[in-house]
Scaffold this active site. Sequence first.
Site, PDB file in Angstrom:
ATOM      1  N   SER A  22      15.923  37.878 -27.907  1.00  0.00           N
ATOM      2  CA  SER A  22      16.001  36.474 -27.467  1.00  0.00           C
ATOM      3  C   SER A  22      17.378  36.136 -26.901  1.00  0.00           C
ATOM      4  O   SER A  22      17.635  34.987 -26.549  1.00  0.00           O
ATOM      5  CB  SER A  22      15.679  35.541 -28.637  1.00  0.00           C
ATOM      6  OG  SER A  22      16.547  35.782 -29.725  1.00  0.00           O
ATOM      7  N   ASN A 109      17.756  32.890 -40.554  1.00  0.00           N
ATOM      8  CA  ASN A 109      16.766  31.809 -40.623  1.00  0.00           C
ATOM      9  C   ASN A 109      17.414  30.430 -40.789  1.00  0.00           C
ATOM     10  O   ASN A 109      17.040  29.482 -40.104  1.00  0.00           O
ATOM     11  CB  ASN A 109      15.784  32.069 -41.767  1.00  0.00           C
ATOM     12  CG  ASN A 109      15.033  33.376 -41.583  1.00  0.00           C
ATOM     13  OD1 ASN A 109      15.119  33.989 -40.519  1.00  0.00           O
ATOM     14  ND2 ASN A 109      14.313  33.810 -42.605  1.00  0.00           N
ATOM     15  N   THR A 154      -3.477  -4.936 -10.185  1.00  0.00           N
ATOM     16  CA  THR A 154      -4.260  -4.342 -11.270  1.00  0.00           C
ATOM     17  C   THR A 154      -5.347  -3.550 -10.559  1.00  0.00           C
ATOM     18  O   THR A 154      -5.817  -3.974  -9.489  1.00  0.00           O
ATOM     19  CB  THR A 154      -4.895  -5.407 -12.192  1.00  0.00           C
ATOM     20  OG1 THR A 154      -5.783  -6.205 -11.414  1.00  0.00           O
ATOM     21  CG2 THR A 154      -3.848  -6.305 -12.838  1.00  0.00           C
ATOM     22  N   HIS A 155      -5.690  -2.407 -11.094  1.00  0.00           N
ATOM     23  CA  HIS A 155      -6.649  -1.504 -10.440  1.00  0.00           C
ATOM     24  C   HIS A 155      -6.185  -1.121  -9.038  1.00  0.00           C
ATOM     25  O   HIS A 155      -6.995  -0.817  -8.171  1.00  0.00           O
ATOM     26  CB  HIS A 155      -8.051  -2.130 -10.359  1.00  0.00           C
ATOM     27  CG  HIS A 155      -8.501  -2.771 -11.643  1.00  0.00           C
ATOM     28  ND1 HIS A 155      -9.178  -2.093 -12.626  1.00  0.00           N
ATOM     29  CD2 HIS A 155      -8.324  -4.038 -12.111  1.00  0.00           C
ATOM     30  CE1 HIS A 155      -9.424  -2.902 -13.639  1.00  0.00           C
ATOM     31  NE2 HIS A 155      -8.903  -4.085 -13.366  1.00  0.00           N
ATOM     32  N   SER A 276       9.640  18.361   6.953  1.00  0.00           N
ATOM     33  CA  SER A 276       8.564  19.348   6.962  1.00  0.00           C
ATOM     34  C   SER A 276       8.978  20.517   7.836  1.00  0.00           C
ATOM     35  O   SER A 276       9.662  20.343   8.838  1.00  0.00           O
ATOM     36  CB  SER A 276       7.295  18.691   7.511  1.00  0.00           C
ATOM     37  OG  SER A 276       6.420  19.672   8.022  1.00  0.00           O
ATOM     38  N   LYS A 282       7.928  14.209   9.882  1.00  0.00           N
ATOM     39  CA  LYS A 282       7.763  13.927   8.452  1.00  0.00           C
ATOM     40  C   LYS A 282       9.061  13.586   7.721  1.00  0.00           C
ATOM     41  O   LYS A 282      10.114  14.139   7.990  1.00  0.00           O
ATOM     42  CB  LYS A 282       7.106  15.120   7.738  1.00  0.00           C
ATOM     43  CG  LYS A 282       5.677  15.383   8.099  1.00  0.00           C
ATOM     44  CD  LYS A 282       4.739  14.201   7.883  1.00  0.00           C
ATOM     45  CE  LYS A 282       4.548  13.877   6.422  1.00  0.00           C
ATOM     46  NZ  LYS A 282       3.838  14.959   5.726  1.00  0.00           N
ATOM     47  N   ASN A 284       9.487  13.184   3.660  1.00  0.00           N
ATOM     48  CA  ASN A 284       8.632  13.297   2.479  1.00  0.00           C
ATOM     49  C   ASN A 284       9.347  12.887   1.186  1.00  0.00           C
ATOM     50  O   ASN A 284      10.535  13.158   1.026  1.00  0.00           O
ATOM     51  CB  ASN A 284       8.117  14.733   2.343  1.00  0.00           C
ATOM     52  CG  ASN A 284       7.165  15.103   3.467  1.00  0.00           C
ATOM     53  OD1 ASN A 284       6.444  14.249   3.976  1.00  0.00           O
ATOM     54  ND2 ASN A 284       7.183  16.355   3.865  1.00  0.00           N
ATOM     55  N   GLU A 289       7.689  13.037  -6.003  1.00  0.00           N
ATOM     56  CA  GLU A 289       6.542  13.897  -6.339  1.00  0.00           C
ATOM     57  C   GLU A 289       6.887  14.881  -7.458  1.00  0.00           C
ATOM     58  O   GLU A 289       6.056  15.155  -8.335  1.00  0.00           O
ATOM     59  CB  GLU A 289       6.088  14.667  -5.097  1.00  0.00           C
ATOM     60  CG  GLU A 289       5.434  13.756  -4.067  1.00  0.00           C
ATOM     61  CD  GLU A 289       5.212  14.455  -2.735  1.00  0.00           C
ATOM     62  OE1 GLU A 289       4.146  14.262  -2.158  1.00  0.00           O
ATOM     63  OE2 GLU A 289       6.104  15.194  -2.277  1.00  0.00           O
ATOM     64  N   TYR A 316       9.992  30.900 -42.882  1.00  0.00           N
ATOM     65  CA  TYR A 316      10.280  31.372 -41.524  1.00  0.00           C
ATOM     66  C   TYR A 316       9.255  32.415 -41.085  1.00  0.00           C
ATOM     67  O   TYR A 316       8.868  33.300 -41.859  1.00  0.00           O
ATOM     68  CB  TYR A 316      11.695  31.987 -41.436  1.00  0.00           C
ATOM     69  CG  TYR A 316      11.990  32.476 -40.019  1.00  0.00           C
ATOM     70  CD1 TYR A 316      12.471  31.612 -39.049  1.00  0.00           C
ATOM     71  CD2 TYR A 316      11.739  33.801 -39.652  1.00  0.00           C
ATOM     72  CE1 TYR A 316      12.701  32.034 -37.752  1.00  0.00           C
ATOM     73  CE2 TYR A 316      11.970  34.242 -38.353  1.00  0.00           C
ATOM     74  CZ  TYR A 316      12.446  33.349 -37.412  1.00  0.00           C
ATOM     75  OH  TYR A 316      12.672  33.769 -36.124  1.00  0.00           O
ATOM     76  N   GLN A 321      10.658  31.616 -33.101  1.00  0.00           N
ATOM     77  CA  GLN A 321      11.564  31.916 -31.989  1.00  0.00           C
ATOM     78  C   GLN A 321      11.054  31.287 -30.683  1.00  0.00           C
ATOM     79  O   GLN A 321      11.821  31.065 -29.757  1.00  0.00           O
ATOM     80  CB  GLN A 321      11.701  33.439 -31.833  1.00  0.00           C
ATOM     81  CG  GLN A 321      12.673  33.859 -30.750  1.00  0.00           C
ATOM     82  CD  GLN A 321      12.995  35.341 -30.831  1.00  0.00           C
ATOM     83  OE1 GLN A 321      13.608  35.780 -31.792  1.00  0.00           O
ATOM     84  NE2 GLN A 321      12.560  36.108 -29.858  1.00  0.00           N
ATOM     85  N   LYS A 324      12.501  27.706 -28.747  1.00  0.00           N
ATOM     86  CA  LYS A 324      13.720  27.423 -27.974  1.00  0.00           C
ATOM     87  C   LYS A 324      13.502  27.259 -26.478  1.00  0.00           C
ATOM     88  O   LYS A 324      14.021  26.313 -25.870  1.00  0.00           O
ATOM     89  CB  LYS A 324      14.761  28.513 -28.242  1.00  0.00           C
ATOM     90  CG  LYS A 324      15.505  28.253 -29.545  1.00  0.00           C
ATOM     91  CD  LYS A 324      16.353  29.391 -29.983  1.00  0.00           C
ATOM     92  CE  LYS A 324      15.570  30.473 -30.670  1.00  0.00           C
ATOM     93  NZ  LYS A 324      14.809  30.010 -31.862  1.00  0.00           N
TER      94      LYS A 324
HETATM   95  N1  ARG Z   1      16.069  34.921 -32.937  1.00  0.00           N
HETATM   96  C1  ARG Z   1      15.465  34.387 -34.105  1.00  0.00           C
HETATM   97  C2  ARG Z   1      14.818  33.038 -33.803  1.00  0.00           C
HETATM   98  O1  ARG Z   1      15.124  32.480 -32.822  1.00  0.00           O
HETATM   99  C3  ARG Z   1      16.501  34.194 -35.169  1.00  0.00           C
HETATM  100  C4  ARG Z   1      15.969  34.281 -36.547  1.00  0.00           C
HETATM  101  C5  ARG Z   1      15.512  35.641 -36.823  1.00  0.00           C
HETATM  102  N2  ARG Z   1      15.106  35.795 -38.171  1.00  0.00           N
HETATM  103  C6  ARG Z   1      14.353  36.792 -38.574  1.00  0.00           C
HETATM  104  N3  ARG Z   1      14.067  36.839 -39.835  1.00  0.00           N
HETATM  105  N4  ARG Z   1      13.908  37.713 -37.768  1.00  0.00           N
HETATM  106  O2  ARG Z   1      14.016  32.551 -34.517  1.00  0.00           O
END
Ligand code: ARG
Length: 461
Positions: A22, A109, A154-155, A276, A282, A284, A289, A316, A321, A324
């Site tokens: 990650s 965690n 309205t509408h 365009s 055009k 736009n 949008e 956990y 993960q 994020k």
């Molecule tokens: N990269 C993990 C997350 O975003 C961190 C926590 C990892 N913990 C574990 N027990 N593998 O959740």
Amino acid sequence: MTLWHGRLSGGTADVVMDYSVSIHFDQRLARDDIAGSRAHVRGLGRGGLLTADEVETLLSTLDTVEAELDTGAFAFVPDDEDIHTAVERRVTELAGDVGAKLHTGRSRNDQIATDLRLYAKRELAGLASDILVLQDVLLTRAKDAGDTYLPGYTHLQRAQPVLLAHHLLAHGWALSRDVDRLVATVARLDISPLGAGALAGSSLPLDPDGTAADLGFAGRFENSLDAVSDRDFVAESLFDLALLGVHLSRIGEEIVLWSTEEFGFAVLDDAFATGSSMLPQKKNPDVAELARGKSGRLIGNLTGLLVTLKGLPLAYNRDLQEDKEPLFDSVDQSRLALAAVSGLLATITFDAHRMQEAANGSSVAAVDLAEWLVEQGMPFRQAHSVVGGLVHDSLERHVPLAELVEAHPALGSEAVALLEPGVAVTRRTTPGSAGPAAVAVQLARFVHRLEADRIRVSALG
Ligand code: ARG
């Protein structure tokens, strides 16, 4: 080398690393991770788990690592699975044995939950102040709009004339609720999970209250299982931003309509329009949008996370993960959207003539005729039917409504005056209504609300 090489032998399959890594997205939590480590180190010092010298060494090493991350000098290695692993690896390289004490009593965690709360606190506060900027734009445009009126719909059918200021402030008040929600979300998420460990706390003398205060949180977790598994704050943040996105989408939709030749109520500034590749004529409304289109993505981020969370047992699970990327995406997209829509509305030109022309059709004053009859003592249902009949006749027989009103025994010339351009909107006088006197009061109340919100938002830090 993995963090768990003592327990598992033979190395992790490459695909497992590829699948679970990650670092490419969680490195944006670097400053929060380091802040969390500093607080943890000081807590370990207070608990006698680190000597004063060890605390000093670790803190100055964390400073070095932070500087490396800030300047881009930090060299990530293939085993840096996430930001926690990367920082700890580098601290240990620089500080030697004492670096190996950094993770005492801590788990990734509680670490990730802490990092993400710190991040969310800061970013939601930033977003709330970006909303205030957009509200300021709406306020300025509302003040500048003066007595300009347009049809209220309205509408999407012309209904009654409203002041342009009133229309713009309607969006402003919706945004006030967004600010309110972000402030409340920050208040609820202001809890430190640090010290929960992997799930159950620790046998070591940790100091969760102290680390919470050190990090500027309002308090610490009550339950270690909840601390590491709670992602309500991510879901709430995503909801707040999804609803903000819906509000921006509705503004966008109106700008799309208003800038058509058919409406002609607004002309986009060239800097906030696009051309365009094929059609030379055009101009736009792409910003409007995208404000409309990206709301789908913001809603998707919310629903995706809720589905991820729904079946998870305590505490956990690696599924978490997945919290994020949607949060980062919604934050990034909302910041961009607020800046773009603020610029769009700050530079747009409203065509008061077109707006008023559209609102001057005599039938948008129909309810004023009925209300005038009510003032003369006629029951409203009967008045509605009289005026409805006149509108019907006018359309059927192609006779101007004013002529029929003039000739009607219960109406006459005093009532005809109500059909004059610009009269109907001035008759909206009740609190919160669309006419000039009520809107003047509303403008003052909106200014007041903005000032109060500015104070609340700056108190978020
Ligand atoms: N990269 C993990 C997350 O975003 C961190 C926590 C990892 N913990 C574990 N027990 N593998 O959740």
